[in-house]
Design a protein around this motif. Structure first.
Motif, PDB file in Angstrom:
ATOM      1  N   TYR A 220       0.850  -1.201   0.000  1.00  0.00           N
ATOM      2  CA  TYR A 220       0.000   0.000   0.000  1.00  0.00           C
ATOM      3  C   TYR A 220       0.883   1.247   0.000  1.00  0.00           C
ATOM      4  O   TYR A 220       2.084   1.172   0.313  1.00  0.00           O
ATOM      5  CB  TYR A 220      -0.894   0.016   1.249  1.00  0.00           C
ATOM      6  CG  TYR A 220      -2.008  -1.004   1.215  1.00  0.00           C
ATOM      7  CD1 TYR A 220      -3.163  -0.775   0.471  1.00  0.00           C
ATOM      8  CD2 TYR A 220      -1.916  -2.203   1.928  1.00  0.00           C
ATOM      9  CE1 TYR A 220      -4.193  -1.702   0.447  1.00  0.00           C
ATOM     10  CE2 TYR A 220      -2.934  -3.135   1.909  1.00  0.00           C
ATOM     11  CZ  TYR A 220      -4.080  -2.877   1.164  1.00  0.00           C
ATOM     12  OH  TYR A 220      -5.099  -3.798   1.134  1.00  0.00           O
ATOM     13  N   ILE A 221       0.247   2.366  -0.309  1.00  0.00           N
ATOM     14  CA  ILE A 221       0.993   3.629  -0.251  1.00  0.00           C
ATOM     15  C   ILE A 221       0.959   4.126   1.198  1.00  0.00           C
ATOM     16  O   ILE A 221      -0.078   4.616   1.679  1.00  0.00           O
ATOM     17  CB  ILE A 221       0.371   4.669  -1.205  1.00  0.00           C
ATOM     18  CG1 ILE A 221       0.348   4.114  -2.633  1.00  0.00           C
ATOM     19  CG2 ILE A 221       1.133   5.996  -1.151  1.00  0.00           C
ATOM     20  CD1 ILE A 221      -0.556   4.886  -3.579  1.00  0.00           C
ATOM     21  N   THR A 226       2.035  -0.868   4.709  1.00  0.00           N
ATOM     22  CA  THR A 226       0.789  -1.484   5.211  1.00  0.00           C
ATOM     23  C   THR A 226      -0.313  -0.414   5.286  1.00  0.00           C
ATOM     24  O   THR A 226      -0.026   0.790   5.324  1.00  0.00           O
ATOM     25  CB  THR A 226       1.013  -2.184   6.574  1.00  0.00           C
ATOM     26  OG1 THR A 226       1.434  -1.224   7.551  1.00  0.00           O
ATOM     27  CG2 THR A 226       2.069  -3.276   6.443  1.00  0.00           C
ATOM     28  N   ALA A 227      -1.555  -0.882   5.308  1.00  0.00           N
ATOM     29  CA  ALA A 227      -2.693   0.029   5.120  1.00  0.00           C
ATOM     30  C   ALA A 227      -2.898   0.964   6.317  1.00  0.00           C
ATOM     31  O   ALA A 227      -2.512   0.640   7.451  1.00  0.00           O
ATOM     32  CB  ALA A 227      -3.949  -0.799   4.875  1.00  0.00           C
ATOM     33  N   ILE A 228      -3.509   2.086   6.016  1.00  0.00           N
ATOM     34  CA  ILE A 228      -3.667   3.159   7.021  1.00  0.00           C
ATOM     35  C   ILE A 228      -5.125   3.223   7.498  1.00  0.00           C
ATOM     36  O   ILE A 228      -6.057   3.246   6.683  1.00  0.00           O
ATOM     37  CB  ILE A 228      -3.283   4.514   6.390  1.00  0.00           C
ATOM     38  CG1 ILE A 228      -1.807   4.492   5.952  1.00  0.00           C
ATOM     39  CG2 ILE A 228      -3.563   5.670   7.344  1.00  0.00           C
ATOM     40  CD1 ILE A 228      -1.419   5.679   5.074  1.00  0.00           C
ATOM     41  N   ARG A 229      -5.297   3.269   8.819  1.00  0.00           N
ATOM     42  CA  ARG A 229      -6.625   3.443   9.406  1.00  0.00           C
ATOM     43  C   ARG A 229      -6.566   4.514  10.490  1.00  0.00           C
ATOM     44  O   ARG A 229      -5.506   4.804  11.041  1.00  0.00           O
ATOM     45  CB  ARG A 229      -7.125   2.137  10.048  1.00  0.00           C
ATOM     46  CG  ARG A 229      -7.326   0.990   9.059  1.00  0.00           C
ATOM     47  CD  ARG A 229      -8.522   1.244   8.145  1.00  0.00           C
ATOM     48  NE  ARG A 229      -8.749   0.157   7.218  1.00  0.00           N
ATOM     49  CZ  ARG A 229      -8.159   0.043   6.022  1.00  0.00           C
ATOM     50  NH1 ARG A 229      -7.291   0.959   5.608  1.00  0.00           N
ATOM     51  NH2 ARG A 229      -8.440  -0.968   5.231  1.00  0.00           N
ATOM     52  N   ASP A 230      -7.759   5.004  10.836  1.00  0.00           N
ATOM     53  CA  ASP A 230      -7.901   6.004  11.895  1.00  0.00           C
ATOM     54  C   ASP A 230      -8.456   5.276  13.122  1.00  0.00           C
ATOM     55  O   ASP A 230      -9.668   5.182  13.302  1.00  0.00           O
ATOM     56  CB  ASP A 230      -8.861   7.093  11.391  1.00  0.00           C
ATOM     57  CG  ASP A 230      -9.033   8.250  12.350  1.00  0.00           C
ATOM     58  OD1 ASP A 230      -8.694   8.095  13.545  1.00  0.00           O
ATOM     59  OD2 ASP A 230      -9.532   9.295  11.905  1.00  0.00           O
ATOM     60  N   TYR A 231      -7.558   4.722  13.937  1.00  0.00           N
ATOM     61  CA  TYR A 231      -7.987   3.966  15.125  1.00  0.00           C
ATOM     62  C   TYR A 231      -8.380   4.953  16.208  1.00  0.00           C
ATOM     63  O   TYR A 231      -7.652   5.910  16.472  1.00  0.00           O
ATOM     64  CB  TYR A 231      -6.865   3.041  15.605  1.00  0.00           C
ATOM     65  CG  TYR A 231      -6.510   2.006  14.563  1.00  0.00           C
ATOM     66  CD1 TYR A 231      -7.263   0.837  14.420  1.00  0.00           C
ATOM     67  CD2 TYR A 231      -5.457   2.219  13.669  1.00  0.00           C
ATOM     68  CE1 TYR A 231      -6.969  -0.095  13.433  1.00  0.00           C
ATOM     69  CE2 TYR A 231      -5.148   1.293  12.683  1.00  0.00           C
ATOM     70  CZ  TYR A 231      -5.905   0.139  12.568  1.00  0.00           C
ATOM     71  OH  TYR A 231      -5.618  -0.769  11.593  1.00  0.00           O
ATOM     72  N   GLY A 260      -8.470  11.675  13.297  1.00  0.00           N
ATOM     73  CA  GLY A 260      -7.852  12.448  12.222  1.00  0.00           C
ATOM     74  C   GLY A 260      -6.425  11.992  11.939  1.00  0.00           C
ATOM     75  O   GLY A 260      -5.779  12.522  11.040  1.00  0.00           O
ATOM     76  N   ARG A 261      -5.953  11.021  12.718  1.00  0.00           N
ATOM     77  CA  ARG A 261      -4.582  10.520  12.509  1.00  0.00           C
ATOM     78  C   ARG A 261      -4.624   9.165  11.811  1.00  0.00           C
ATOM     79  O   ARG A 261      -5.480   8.333  12.120  1.00  0.00           O
ATOM     80  CB  ARG A 261      -3.861  10.293  13.856  1.00  0.00           C
ATOM     81  CG  ARG A 261      -3.491  11.546  14.604  1.00  0.00           C
ATOM     82  CD  ARG A 261      -2.615  11.182  15.818  1.00  0.00           C
ATOM     83  NE  ARG A 261      -3.240  10.223  16.725  1.00  0.00           N
ATOM     84  CZ  ARG A 261      -4.021  10.576  17.733  1.00  0.00           C
ATOM     85  NH1 ARG A 261      -4.294  11.835  17.974  1.00  0.00           N
ATOM     86  NH2 ARG A 261      -4.550   9.655  18.524  1.00  0.00           N
ATOM     87  N   GLY A 262      -3.682   8.950  10.920  1.00  0.00           N
ATOM     88  CA  GLY A 262      -3.591   7.657  10.248  1.00  0.00           C
ATOM     89  C   GLY A 262      -2.481   6.822  10.873  1.00  0.00           C
ATOM     90  O   GLY A 262      -1.399   7.337  11.158  1.00  0.00           O
ATOM     91  N   ASP A 291     -10.273  -4.565   1.011  1.00  0.00           N
ATOM     92  CA  ASP A 291      -9.592  -3.569   1.853  1.00  0.00           C
ATOM     93  C   ASP A 291      -9.198  -2.341   1.037  1.00  0.00           C
ATOM     94  O   ASP A 291      -8.829  -2.458  -0.131  1.00  0.00           O
ATOM     95  CB  ASP A 291      -8.328  -4.163   2.477  1.00  0.00           C
ATOM     96  CG  ASP A 291      -8.608  -4.836   3.807  1.00  0.00           C
ATOM     97  OD1 ASP A 291      -9.740  -4.713   4.306  1.00  0.00           O
ATOM     98  OD2 ASP A 291      -7.693  -5.488   4.340  1.00  0.00           O
ATOM     99  N   VAL A 292      -9.233  -1.194   1.677  1.00  0.00           N
ATOM    100  CA  VAL A 292      -8.801   0.036   1.007  1.00  0.00           C
ATOM    101  C   VAL A 292      -7.447   0.463   1.573  1.00  0.00           C
ATOM    102  O   VAL A 292      -7.045   0.009   2.650  1.00  0.00           O
ATOM    103  CB  VAL A 292      -9.834   1.183   1.194  1.00  0.00           C
ATOM    104  CG1 VAL A 292     -11.142   0.816   0.506  1.00  0.00           C
ATOM    105  CG2 VAL A 292     -10.074   1.507   2.666  1.00  0.00           C
TER     106      VAL A 292
END
Ligand code: NAD
Ligand code: WQD
Length: 330
Positions: A220-221, A226-231, A260-262, A291-292
């Motif tokens: 992923y970019i 690895t993928a980015i989420r806003d936990y 607002g944080r990835g 998955d995005v």
């Protein structure tokens, strides 16, 4: 205030009951225990000895049951009860539409009959689908999976209903990725079987119930691939409902609840490792279907309008998850 919380024994609902307790004379909880246990009710009573909590065992698909619950005085409803597994929603779309959409319509009908106007709805970042990764509330709904579509459809129904009744006071909250547990260690999320979600999966690995975490994709970019989420810490999320309830006014509004944080998957793994003081066994595997790359909130509207901010860090989320899971092991 007399508050009804549907799905109040589930993961987010139970944490929200704790935060709502100081505002409420009575909290009525509806749950059919399809994804929770009555134990959670006893834990809530232990955590809230001064509060009047009433558990109504029953199903959102049952209109007669709902009408019976509304024989109690109820001022406001916070609606969590739903099915939430994305993969399962592709195999069982009708169950998802029946519970998530049908259950919400039944609830609004029961509220209308009883003259209850205040309503908060649990929606999801899933409604944004895959449109670039960082979202504000005015972005269009473009859900790609059936679970997300049930949330998008329900949002639309609430909007239509709100337009028909100028005295209706509604708020739709779109949650990003809730994780962590109550700092007491008494409640949290620990699904049976093999979890779909990252932090519950890590919990199984660190407690030795599963051997290895599969990290889905490192192409992923992002800074580590690895993928980015806003936990978001579930307690911060729960507090967002208190802010929303205090803000309610005639009409309908929508708020993102996120930090607002990835954070990437490997950053979560690393934060968890620093909390437990040892390495977590993981391996990189292929991407998971559907998955995005990125799912991240712009939470400015909730910050400025509701005065709500997510305060807890990813380390807090991992520490409270570990605290909960270690308590359960004991
Ligand atoms: P959960 O499964 O832990 O809680 C849902 C609760 O509703 C459970 O206790 C379950 O037993 C109950 N329930 C399910 N179907 C019911 C029915 N027909 N009648 C009565 N009770 C029923 O889920 P959660 O993580 O606490 O999610 C709460 C809400 O937040 C859901 O609406 C979910 O879609 C939404 N949401 C969750 C997440 C997440 O990642 N957890 C993210 C965005 C939105
Ligand atoms: C997070 C990241 C995975 C498990 C889902 C729903 C969403 C919302 C929250 C309800 C992703 C990676 C995961 C694993 C991994 N729920 N991962 N190994 O998919 O962002 O969101 O839950 O509304 O609607 O879609 O959450 O926790 O499953 O995944 O590498 O074993 O962790 O690929 O990048 P997701 P998640």
């Amino acid at each position: 205030m007399e508050i009804l919380v549907t799905g109040g024994l589930g993961y987010i609902g139970s944490h929200t009951v704790i935060e709502l307790a100081p505002l409420a004379n009575t909290i009525h909880i509806i749950d059919n225990l399809s994804n929770s246990t009555e134990q959670v009710f006893y834990k809530l009573k232990e955590l809230l000895p001064q509060s009047n909590l009433v558990f109504h065992y029953g199903d959102m698909r049952d209109n007669i049951f709902l009408d019976t619950v509304f024989k109690n005085k109820i001022d406001a409803v916070v609606h969590f009860a739903a099915l939430k597994a994305v993969g399962q929603s592709m195999e069982k779309p009708l169950d998802y539409y029946q519970v998530n959409v049908g259950g919400s319509v039944n609830l609004l009908l029961a509220m209308k009959k009883a003259g209850v106007k205040k309503f908060i709805f649990s929606s999801s970042a899933c409604v944004y689908g895959d449109q670039g990764g960082i979202y504000k509330e005015t972005d269009p709904r473009a859900a790609v999976n059936n679970y997300g579509k049930t949330k998008a459809t329900t949002e639309q129904i609430i909007e239509d209903y709100a337009k028909s009744d100028p005295t209706f006071e509604g708020i739709i909250l779109r949650y990003f990725n809730p994780v962590g547990a109550h700092p007491s260690g008494l409640i949290g999320e620990d699904p049976n079987g093999i979890p779909d979600n990252l932090v519950p999966f890590i919990q199984k690995v660190v407690t030795g119930k599963l051997e290895v975490l599969n990290v889905f994709g490192n192409d992923y970019i992002s800074n580590d691939g690895t993928a980015i989420r806003d936990y978001i810490h579930v307690v911060d999320l729960a507090k967002g409902h208190v802010s929303a309830l205090n803000y309610l006014k005639p009409g309908l509004d929508i708020f993102n609840l996120g930090t607002g944080r990835g954070t990437t998957v490997l950053e979560v793994v690393s934060a968890y490792e620093s909390v437990i003081g040892r390495k977590i066994n993981y391996r990189i595997v292929g991407r998971r279907d559907g998955d995005v790359n990125t799912l991240q909130s712009i939470p400015t509207k909730a910050n400025t309008v509701l005065g709500w901010y997510a305060e807890k860090s990813i380390e807090d989320m991992c520490r409270d998850s570990w605290n909960f899971i270690s308590n359960r092991k004991a």
